[in-house]
Scaffold this motif. Structure first.
Motif, PDB file in Angstrom:
ATOM      1  N   LYS A  83       0.863  -1.184   0.000  1.00  0.00           N
ATOM      2  CA  LYS A  83       0.000   0.000   0.000  1.00  0.00           C
ATOM      3  C   LYS A  83       0.901   1.236   0.000  1.00  0.00           C
ATOM      4  O   LYS A  83       2.108   1.133   0.240  1.00  0.00           O
ATOM      5  CB  LYS A  83      -0.895  -0.019   1.237  1.00  0.00           C
ATOM      6  N   ALA A  84       0.280   2.401  -0.263  1.00  0.00           N
ATOM      7  CA  ALA A  84       1.079   3.635  -0.324  1.00  0.00           C
ATOM      8  C   ALA A  84       1.929   3.754   0.934  1.00  0.00           C
ATOM      9  O   ALA A  84       1.436   3.575   2.052  1.00  0.00           O
ATOM     10  CB  ALA A  84       0.153   4.835  -0.456  1.00  0.00           C
ATOM     11  N   GLY A  85       3.212   4.001   0.772  1.00  0.00           N
ATOM     12  CA  GLY A  85       4.116   4.164   1.922  1.00  0.00           C
ATOM     13  C   GLY A  85       4.751   2.875   2.399  1.00  0.00           C
ATOM     14  O   GLY A  85       5.710   2.903   3.166  1.00  0.00           O
ATOM     15  N   ASP A  86       4.227   1.725   1.988  1.00  0.00           N
ATOM     16  CA  ASP A  86       4.865   0.449   2.362  1.00  0.00           C
ATOM     17  C   ASP A  86       6.192   0.295   1.628  1.00  0.00           C
ATOM     18  O   ASP A  86       6.375   0.824   0.534  1.00  0.00           O
ATOM     19  CB  ASP A  86       3.975  -0.747   1.970  1.00  0.00           C
ATOM     20  N   VAL A  87       7.090  -0.457   2.228  1.00  0.00           N
ATOM     21  CA  VAL A  87       8.308  -0.836   1.527  1.00  0.00           C
ATOM     22  C   VAL A  87       8.305  -2.350   1.312  1.00  0.00           C
ATOM     23  O   VAL A  87       7.598  -3.074   2.006  1.00  0.00           O
ATOM     24  CB  VAL A  87       9.585  -0.425   2.308  1.00  0.00           C
ATOM     25  N   ILE A  88       9.082  -2.793   0.327  1.00  0.00           N
ATOM     26  CA  ILE A  88       9.264  -4.227   0.107  1.00  0.00           C
ATOM     27  C   ILE A  88      10.621  -4.606   0.689  1.00  0.00           C
ATOM     28  O   ILE A  88      11.639  -4.003   0.336  1.00  0.00           O
ATOM     29  CB  ILE A  88       9.221  -4.562  -1.399  1.00  0.00           C
ATOM     30  N   GLY A  89      10.649  -5.575   1.595  1.00  0.00           N
ATOM     31  CA  GLY A  89      11.903  -6.008   2.205  1.00  0.00           C
ATOM     32  C   GLY A  89      12.229  -7.425   1.768  1.00  0.00           C
ATOM     33  O   GLY A  89      11.395  -8.320   1.882  1.00  0.00           O
ATOM     34  N   PHE A  90      13.430  -7.616   1.239  1.00  0.00           N
ATOM     35  CA  PHE A  90      13.860  -8.952   0.820  1.00  0.00           C
ATOM     36  C   PHE A  90      14.832  -9.528   1.842  1.00  0.00           C
ATOM     37  O   PHE A  90      15.768  -8.838   2.276  1.00  0.00           O
ATOM     38  CB  PHE A  90      14.555  -8.903  -0.541  1.00  0.00           C
ATOM     39  N   ALA A  91      14.635 -10.790   2.203  1.00  0.00           N
ATOM     40  CA  ALA A  91      15.569 -11.487   3.086  1.00  0.00           C
ATOM     41  C   ALA A  91      16.915 -11.663   2.389  1.00  0.00           C
ATOM     42  O   ALA A  91      17.019 -11.544   1.163  1.00  0.00           O
ATOM     43  CB  ALA A  91      14.998 -12.855   3.463  1.00  0.00           C
ATOM     44  N   SER A  92      17.956 -11.946   3.141  1.00  0.00           N
ATOM     45  CA  SER A  92      19.285 -12.181   2.567  1.00  0.00           C
ATOM     46  C   SER A  92      19.278 -13.433   1.699  1.00  0.00           C
ATOM     47  O   SER A  92      18.614 -14.418   2.018  1.00  0.00           O
ATOM     48  CB  SER A  92      20.315 -12.384   3.676  1.00  0.00           C
ATOM     49  N   VAL A  93      20.035 -13.354   0.630  1.00  0.00           N
ATOM     50  CA  VAL A  93      20.218 -14.495  -0.269  1.00  0.00           C
ATOM     51  C   VAL A  93      21.727 -14.743  -0.331  1.00  0.00           C
ATOM     52  O   VAL A  93      22.501 -13.788  -0.467  1.00  0.00           O
ATOM     53  CB  VAL A  93      19.659 -14.171  -1.672  1.00  0.00           C
ATOM     54  N   PRO A  94      22.184 -15.999  -0.222  1.00  0.00           N
ATOM     55  CA  PRO A  94      23.627 -16.243  -0.186  1.00  0.00           C
ATOM     56  C   PRO A  94      24.323 -15.843  -1.491  1.00  0.00           C
ATOM     57  O   PRO A  94      23.726 -15.860  -2.562  1.00  0.00           O
ATOM     58  CB  PRO A  94      23.749 -17.755   0.029  1.00  0.00           C
ATOM     59  N   MET A  95      25.603 -15.489  -1.371  1.00  0.00           N
ATOM     60  CA  MET A  95      26.349 -14.886  -2.478  1.00  0.00           C
ATOM     61  C   MET A  95      27.186 -15.928  -3.223  1.00  0.00           C
ATOM     62  O   MET A  95      28.382 -15.747  -3.418  1.00  0.00           O
ATOM     63  CB  MET A  95      27.228 -13.768  -1.895  1.00  0.00           C
ATOM     64  N   TYR A  96      26.581 -17.017  -3.642  1.00  0.00           N
ATOM     65  CA  TYR A  96      27.300 -17.959  -4.503  1.00  0.00           C
ATOM     66  C   TYR A  96      26.335 -18.496  -5.551  1.00  0.00           C
ATOM     67  O   TYR A  96      25.112 -18.358  -5.403  1.00  0.00           O
ATOM     68  CB  TYR A  96      27.910 -19.117  -3.694  1.00  0.00           C
ATOM     69  N   GLY A  97      26.875 -19.096  -6.614  1.00  0.00           N
ATOM     70  CA  GLY A  97      26.026 -19.643  -7.678  1.00  0.00           C
ATOM     71  C   GLY A  97      25.085 -18.566  -8.204  1.00  0.00           C
ATOM     72  O   GLY A  97      25.484 -17.418  -8.407  1.00  0.00           O
ATOM     73  N   LEU A  98      23.813 -18.940  -8.401  1.00  0.00           N
ATOM     74  CA  LEU A  98      22.834 -17.973  -8.900  1.00  0.00           C
ATOM     75  C   LEU A  98      22.569 -16.849  -7.905  1.00  0.00           C
ATOM     76  O   LEU A  98      22.009 -15.812  -8.262  1.00  0.00           O
ATOM     77  CB  LEU A  98      21.525 -18.685  -9.235  1.00  0.00           C
TER      78      LEU A  98
END
Ligand code: TXA
Ligand code: MG
Length: 318
Positions: free
Chosen positions: A286-301
């Motif tokens: 909704k207006a003013g919400d942010v989307i937060g992504f969890a950490s993803v490991p830094m190898y392969g894809l």
């Protein structure tokens, strides 16, 4: 522009798409990575229509798609590394940057006036059939408005590009879900963009690769600013959701997450679903919400996924 024709992948509709390309029109077509926005790479008017439809800056060159190795050899100087890489990874989600031949026959705007050309031989059956039908190389950036989320679903292509292009081929077979890896083979092999072929797979063939130097990355100008961006603000490496956040998890730790890239922590699944999840999260926000992504490991894809997430979270220029 006008009406955008919805096309299937049967022979009749594929011939309509091929005719559009021959006429210098722009057609969106699925590949194994994301949808592409194709035009005849030799036709300046067609290439101009791509830049126009995407709102793409003219200094940002386009990848040229081929349906066999000979087509690629006619455009670029192949060296030993190019032969190795093509034998191992083509057809497939890898783009190589090579010196352009003087008589490559490409509209100058395809390479934005640069001396090198980026070439890709997709494994997607629909993409191959289309290029085989026209028998010329097809220049195609990802099928999205400049700076917006790349498309892996027909409905998303329609949403972004309806009435801006001549046709869209429907076939939701973007199995990898992230763009091709771009590998410069000019001098020492260097990755210009992380993508669907992991760095580790390239290093098995070519030996260890360093990070791309600033000068090389600037030679791929689309790599710079905010990109792949939903409308809502994006935060990354969020392992604890806060108020007013659509939280997108990765892996089993997902208490209170609204969506997940992959509940089991599978990087292939996360790559495949990333862009569709960005769109879904944007709808939920909704207006003013942010989307937060969890950490993803830094190898392969994970390298390519983190690259796209960082760009989605980058400060917006507009
Ligand atoms: O998977 C993909 O690669 C998709 C599908 C449609 O093939 N295409 C794609 O195109 O992602 P695009 O335009 O969204 O991204 C291509 C990137 C841009 O960052 C551009 O700057 C870079 O490739 N590029 C293209 N030609 C180049 C060249 N001659 N020199 C340096 N960079 C180049
Ligand atoms: Mg793109």
């Amino acid at each position: 522009m006008g009406i955008t024709r919805r096309l299937g992948n049967d022979d009749h509709d594929m011939e309509i798409a091929a005719r559009m390309l021959r006429d210098g029109e722009v057609v969106a077509f699925p590949t194994e990575t994301v949808y592409g926005l194709g035009a005849d790479a030799s036709n300046p008017a067609g290439i101009e229509r791509i830049y126009e439809a995407k709102g793409r800056p003219r200094h940002n060159p386009l990848i040229v798609h081929v349906s066999d190795l000979d087509m690629a050899r006619r455009m670029a100087e192949f060296n030993q590394n190019a032969e190795l890489v093509a034998a191992r990874f083509w057809p497939g989600p890898l783009t190589v940057l090579l010196p352009k031949k003087a008589d490559a026959g490409l509209a100058p705007a395809v390479t934005a006036g640069l001396a090198n050309v980026a070439i890709r031989f997709p494994s997607s059956q629909v993409a191959q059939r289309l290029i085989q039908a026209v028998r010329f190389p097809v220049a195609a950036p990802s099928a999205n408005l400049s700076g917006k989320i790349s498309t892996t679903r027909f409905a998303q292509v329609v949403r972004q590009l309806d009435s801006r292009i001549a046709g869209i081929i429907q076939d939701d077979a973007c199995d990898h879900g992230l763009e091709s890896t771009i590998l410069s083979l000019i001098g020492a092999p260097t990755i210009l963009r992380q993508g669907s072929v992991p760095q580790e797979s390239l290093e098995e063939l070519l030996g260890p690769m360093g990070e791309a130097s600033e000068a090389l990355v600037i030679s791929a100008p689309g790599q710079l600013r905010s990109h792949y961006a939903p409308d809502a603000a994006v935060w990354i490496e969020i392992d604890q959701p806060t108020a007013n956040m659509i939280w997108v998890g990765f892996g089993p730790r997902c208490d209170g997450c609204h969506l997940t890239l992959s509940a089991s922590g599978d990087l292939e699944e996360a790559a495949r679903s990333l862009y569709a999840i960005m769109v879904e999260a944007d709808v939920l926000a909704k207006a003013g919400d942010v989307i937060g992504f969890a950490s993803v490991p830094m190898y392969g894809l994970g390298r390519a996924i983190n690259d796209r997430l960082r760009r989605a979270a980058a400060p917006r220029s507009t």
